[in-house]
Design a protein around this motif. Sequence first.
Motif, PDB file in Angstrom:
ATOM      1  N   ARG A 159       0.836  -1.211   0.000  1.00  0.00           N
ATOM      2  CA  ARG A 159       0.000   0.000   0.000  1.00  0.00           C
ATOM      3  C   ARG A 159       0.866   1.255   0.000  1.00  0.00           C
ATOM      4  N   THR A 160       1.939   1.231   0.782  1.00  0.00           N
ATOM      5  CA  THR A 160       2.844   2.389   0.829  1.00  0.00           C
ATOM      6  C   THR A 160       3.491   2.612  -0.534  1.00  0.00           C
ATOM      7  N   ILE A 161       3.947   1.538  -1.167  1.00  0.00           N
ATOM      8  CA  ILE A 161       4.548   1.649  -2.498  1.00  0.00           C
ATOM      9  C   ILE A 161       3.541   2.234  -3.482  1.00  0.00           C
ATOM     10  N   LEU A 162       2.317   1.744  -3.445  1.00  0.00           N
ATOM     11  CA  LEU A 162       1.284   2.250  -4.358  1.00  0.00           C
ATOM     12  C   LEU A 162       0.973   3.714  -4.095  1.00  0.00           C
ATOM     13  N   GLU A 163       0.875   4.107  -2.837  1.00  0.00           N
ATOM     14  CA  GLU A 163       0.596   5.514  -2.512  1.00  0.00           C
ATOM     15  C   GLU A 163       1.693   6.425  -3.042  1.00  0.00           C
ATOM     16  N   ILE A 164       2.941   5.996  -2.921  1.00  0.00           N
ATOM     17  CA  ILE A 164       4.062   6.794  -3.439  1.00  0.00           C
ATOM     18  C   ILE A 164       3.980   6.878  -4.967  1.00  0.00           C
ATOM     19  N   LEU A 165       3.684   5.753  -5.619  1.00  0.00           N
ATOM     20  CA  LEU A 165       3.579   5.744  -7.091  1.00  0.00           C
ATOM     21  C   LEU A 165       2.395   6.568  -7.580  1.00  0.00           C
ATOM     22  N   ILE A 166       1.291   6.552  -6.838  1.00  0.00           N
ATOM     23  CA  ILE A 166       0.133   7.366  -7.215  1.00  0.00           C
ATOM     24  C   ILE A 166       0.512   8.835  -7.206  1.00  0.00           C
ATOM     25  N   ASP A 167       1.307   9.214  -6.227  1.00  0.00           N
ATOM     26  CA  ASP A 167       1.748  10.609  -6.110  1.00  0.00           C
ATOM     27  C   ASP A 167       2.787  10.961  -7.173  1.00  0.00           C
ATOM     28  N   ASP A 168       3.680  10.008  -7.499  1.00  0.00           N
ATOM     29  CA  ASP A 168       4.745  10.275  -8.471  1.00  0.00           C
ATOM     30  C   ASP A 168       5.166   8.972  -9.138  1.00  0.00           C
ATOM     31  N   ALA A 169       4.547   8.641 -10.260  1.00  0.00           N
ATOM     32  CA  ALA A 169       4.858   7.390 -10.958  1.00  0.00           C
ATOM     33  C   ALA A 169       6.237   7.411 -11.610  1.00  0.00           C
ATOM     34  N   ARG A 170       6.863   8.577 -11.669  1.00  0.00           N
ATOM     35  CA  ARG A 170       8.187   8.684 -12.297  1.00  0.00           C
ATOM     36  C   ARG A 170       9.329   8.574 -11.286  1.00  0.00           C
ATOM     37  N   ILE A 171       9.001   8.295 -10.039  1.00  0.00           N
ATOM     38  CA  ILE A 171      10.028   8.188  -9.014  1.00  0.00           C
ATOM     39  C   ILE A 171      11.016   7.081  -9.385  1.00  0.00           C
ATOM     40  N   SER A 172      12.288   7.303  -9.092  1.00  0.00           N
ATOM     41  CA  SER A 172      13.281   6.272  -9.407  1.00  0.00           C
ATOM     42  C   SER A 172      13.146   5.113  -8.435  1.00  0.00           C
ATOM     43  N   LEU A 173      13.588   3.957  -8.870  1.00  0.00           N
ATOM     44  CA  LEU A 173      13.543   2.769  -8.024  1.00  0.00           C
ATOM     45  C   LEU A 173      14.386   2.987  -6.765  1.00  0.00           C
ATOM     46  N   GLU A 187      15.016   5.864  -5.213  1.00  0.00           N
ATOM     47  CA  GLU A 187      14.316   6.760  -4.290  1.00  0.00           C
ATOM     48  C   GLU A 187      13.113   6.066  -3.654  1.00  0.00           C
ATOM     49  N   LEU A 188      12.385   5.284  -4.438  1.00  0.00           N
ATOM     50  CA  LEU A 188      11.258   4.524  -3.909  1.00  0.00           C
ATOM     51  C   LEU A 188      11.739   3.560  -2.825  1.00  0.00           C
ATOM     52  N   SER A 189      12.842   2.884  -3.084  1.00  0.00           N
ATOM     53  CA  SER A 189      13.410   1.944  -2.113  1.00  0.00           C
ATOM     54  C   SER A 189      13.767   2.651  -0.813  1.00  0.00           C
ATOM     55  N   LYS A 192      12.434   5.399   0.370  1.00  0.00           N
ATOM     56  CA  LYS A 192      11.219   5.844   1.058  1.00  0.00           C
ATOM     57  C   LYS A 192      10.523   4.727   1.816  1.00  0.00           C
ATOM     58  N   VAL A 193      10.610   3.489   1.306  1.00  0.00           N
ATOM     59  CA  VAL A 193       9.932   2.381   1.979  1.00  0.00           C
ATOM     60  C   VAL A 193      10.870   1.559   2.848  1.00  0.00           C
ATOM     61  N   GLY A 194      12.167   1.865   2.807  1.00  0.00           N
ATOM     62  CA  GLY A 194      13.122   1.185   3.670  1.00  0.00           C
ATOM     63  C   GLY A 194      13.474  -0.225   3.243  1.00  0.00           C
ATOM     64  N   LEU A 195      13.452  -0.478   1.949  1.00  0.00           N
ATOM     65  CA  LEU A 195      13.840  -1.785   1.417  1.00  0.00           C
ATOM     66  C   LEU A 195      14.936  -1.603   0.369  1.00  0.00           C
ATOM     67  N   SER A 196      15.588  -2.701   0.026  1.00  0.00           N
ATOM     68  CA  SER A 196      16.591  -2.649  -1.037  1.00  0.00           C
ATOM     69  C   SER A 196      15.886  -2.497  -2.389  1.00  0.00           C
ATOM     70  N   SER A 197      16.630  -2.011  -3.364  1.00  0.00           N
ATOM     71  CA  SER A 197      16.066  -1.868  -4.711  1.00  0.00           C
ATOM     72  C   SER A 197      15.578  -3.199  -5.279  1.00  0.00           C
ATOM     73  N   PRO A 198      16.347  -4.306  -5.123  1.00  0.00           N
ATOM     74  CA  PRO A 198      15.840  -5.585  -5.641  1.00  0.00           C
ATOM     75  C   PRO A 198      14.526  -6.024  -4.971  1.00  0.00           C
ATOM     76  N   SER A 227      11.787  -3.877  -6.426  1.00  0.00           N
ATOM     77  CA  SER A 227      11.583  -4.309  -7.810  1.00  0.00           C
ATOM     78  C   SER A 227      10.754  -5.594  -7.853  1.00  0.00           C
ATOM     79  N   GLU A 228      11.039  -6.526  -6.971  1.00  0.00           N
ATOM     80  CA  GLU A 228      10.284  -7.774  -6.908  1.00  0.00           C
ATOM     81  C   GLU A 228       8.832  -7.513  -6.521  1.00  0.00           C
ATOM     82  N   ARG A 229       8.618  -6.623  -5.557  1.00  0.00           N
ATOM     83  CA  ARG A 229       7.245  -6.286  -5.160  1.00  0.00           C
ATOM     84  C   ARG A 229       6.496  -5.648  -6.328  1.00  0.00           C
ATOM     85  N   LEU A 230       7.139  -4.761  -7.056  1.00  0.00           N
ATOM     86  CA  LEU A 230       6.508  -4.132  -8.221  1.00  0.00           C
ATOM     87  C   LEU A 230       6.160  -5.182  -9.275  1.00  0.00           C
ATOM     88  N   ARG A 231       7.077  -6.128  -9.504  1.00  0.00           N
ATOM     89  CA  ARG A 231       6.823  -7.186 -10.474  1.00  0.00           C
ATOM     90  C   ARG A 231       5.596  -8.004 -10.063  1.00  0.00           C
TER      91      ARG A 231
END
Length: 145
Positions: free
Chosen positions: A7-21, A23-25, A27-33, A36-40
Amino acid sequence: MLDELDRTILEILIDDARISLKELSQKVGLSSPSVSERLRRLEEKKVIRSFTVDIDPVALGYSLTAIVRVRPLPGMLHIVERLIKETPEITECDKVTGDDCFIGKLQFRTMEQLDTILDRLAEKAETNTSIVKSSPVKRRLPPLS
């Protein structure tokens, strides 16, 4: 269906779908991989259908919007549906229950253009059109929780 991190990932993407992986990582306190797996997985589950751009029709000269209710004449349902799909100024349309079969949203530049669009349907359907004055609620998602 969704955990708190999704839900947190989706809320961030709703606000800014162009955010880099990256920066998104952060903001949510996870590694980029991990992100990326959650997005997949969200894409596989069809929770995320696409990443898109939001364009203001007014910036393209479409300063007028109308809602049109369409009631096909007997035997014309499929023909009217095809006409609706082939009309690019109809930017949204729902097939509905009740007296009308379709409710569409049109973007147009002039009243003459609206008349031209409606004239294409006139021999095959009855229409009822309302000009949109304002949109107090823009298209939005239902609550994520």
